[in-house]
Design an enzyme around this catalytic site. Sequence first.
Site, PDB file in Angstrom:
ATOM      1  CG  ASP A 236      -2.506   0.811   0.993  1.00  0.00           C
ATOM      2  OD1 ASP A 236      -3.178   0.585   0.534  1.00  0.00           O
ATOM      3  OD2 ASP A 236      -2.208   2.377   1.691  1.00  0.00           O
TER       4      ASP A 236
ATOM      5  CG  HIS B 152      -4.143  -4.380  -0.147  1.00  0.00           C
ATOM      6  ND1 HIS B 152      -3.312  -3.802  -0.873  1.00  0.00           N
ATOM      7  CD2 HIS B 152      -4.469  -3.628   0.491  1.00  0.00           C
ATOM      8  CE1 HIS B 152      -3.016  -2.781  -0.968  1.00  0.00           C
ATOM      9  NE2 HIS B 152      -3.096  -1.938   0.620  1.00  0.00           N
TER      10      HIS B 152
ATOM     11  CE1 TYR C 109      -6.408   5.997  -1.250  1.00  0.00           C
ATOM     12  CE2 TYR C 109      -5.736   7.010   1.476  1.00  0.00           C
ATOM     13  CZ  TYR C 109      -5.207   6.012   0.402  1.00  0.00           C
ATOM     14  OH  TYR C 109      -5.382   4.777   0.333  1.00  0.00           O
TER      15      TYR C 109
END
Length: 385
Positions: A180, A363, A308
């Site tokens: 990630d 993930h 983000y």
Amino acid sequence: MSKTPVPFSLHVADEDIADLRARLARTRFPDQAPGDAWQFGTDVAYLRNLVEYWLTGFDWRAQEAALNAFPQFKVGLHGIDLHFLHILGNGPAPMPLLLLHGWPGSVFEFLEIIPRLTDPARFGGDPRDAFTVVVPSLPGYGLSFSPNQPRFDVPAMADCLFDLMHEVLGYERFGAQGGDWGAAIASRLAYARTHALIGIHVNLLSAVSRDPAAYPNPTDDERRYLDELAHWTLEEAGYASIQGSRPQSLAVGLTDSPAGLAAWIVEKFRAWSDCGGDIERAISRDRMLADIALYWFTGSINASFWPYYGRLHGAVILPPGDTISVPAAHAAFPREIIRPPRSAAERVFTDLRRWTVMPRGGHFAALEQPALLAADVQAFFGSLR
């Protein structure tokens, strides 16, 4: 701020735990939309059950104790108090390894894999494969957050964590591993601090282009990747758009409602893990709630969205067309959220030395498959010793 690390032990105040329980007891749930249970987000029935367990069965103090079993520190760096675990390897020449989580993860992701990396002989391995492991809470995440502190995008995180390894801990060269955002930070370090990186091992290819224009004559594998990417953008990437464009509006609700926070995070644990629709096949309920509770108690969800926002507003791992020359490895887990083929990865990683197709896992590799991930990390960095 002092650059001398100060020992740290986590202890949430009793009154904060009581406040959480009171809020959980007053949860107001929405109705369940008609259709498949998880089709529109978190299943309300599952959430009710999870909230009830969080209120009556979950033992936060046990999770605290599990984290506190490892040496932890805080150090003043780049305008924040940075939290990190620092575990010395049990071997003749342990390699320094920076171990990096992402969103919605935390240092709780790594509690099962740390002993495998620092003391391989305990698991039947070779002591020569031991690492000295540094596990930071990413700047703005969990125990590396306090209200109104500076925000960090990926390049800023990489700079901060380089200074942790180099200036604070004195490691001239080190390896890095992550998934990630951790994979993005490892890739940024390999690009911007090439001289200091022995190698990087990632389980998400964050630095590989997602722009279809970068593949004018795609191979069959690259076409499959672009099709997956189009589906991801349509059906799965909404969270990233809102976290990248209006993070503070979202954070109000998630900072005020523990059930809302759990709903936002648990849906990702389910969608992104190799669980076959049953989250707890892949990730235990207690470890999942430990992660969610850490976001709750620290109030860090708003700051955790900042990478983000940075990505959406121009922060890049590396400029388009540039490459990473540091030795690199990729662990390809079958239920990873985005799966570029090796041909696409080799356009960015010019010294891609290892590509392991994993039999299972998703993930959250360190949570789901710590033994598989640890073995691959040891094999890769063992080739660089």
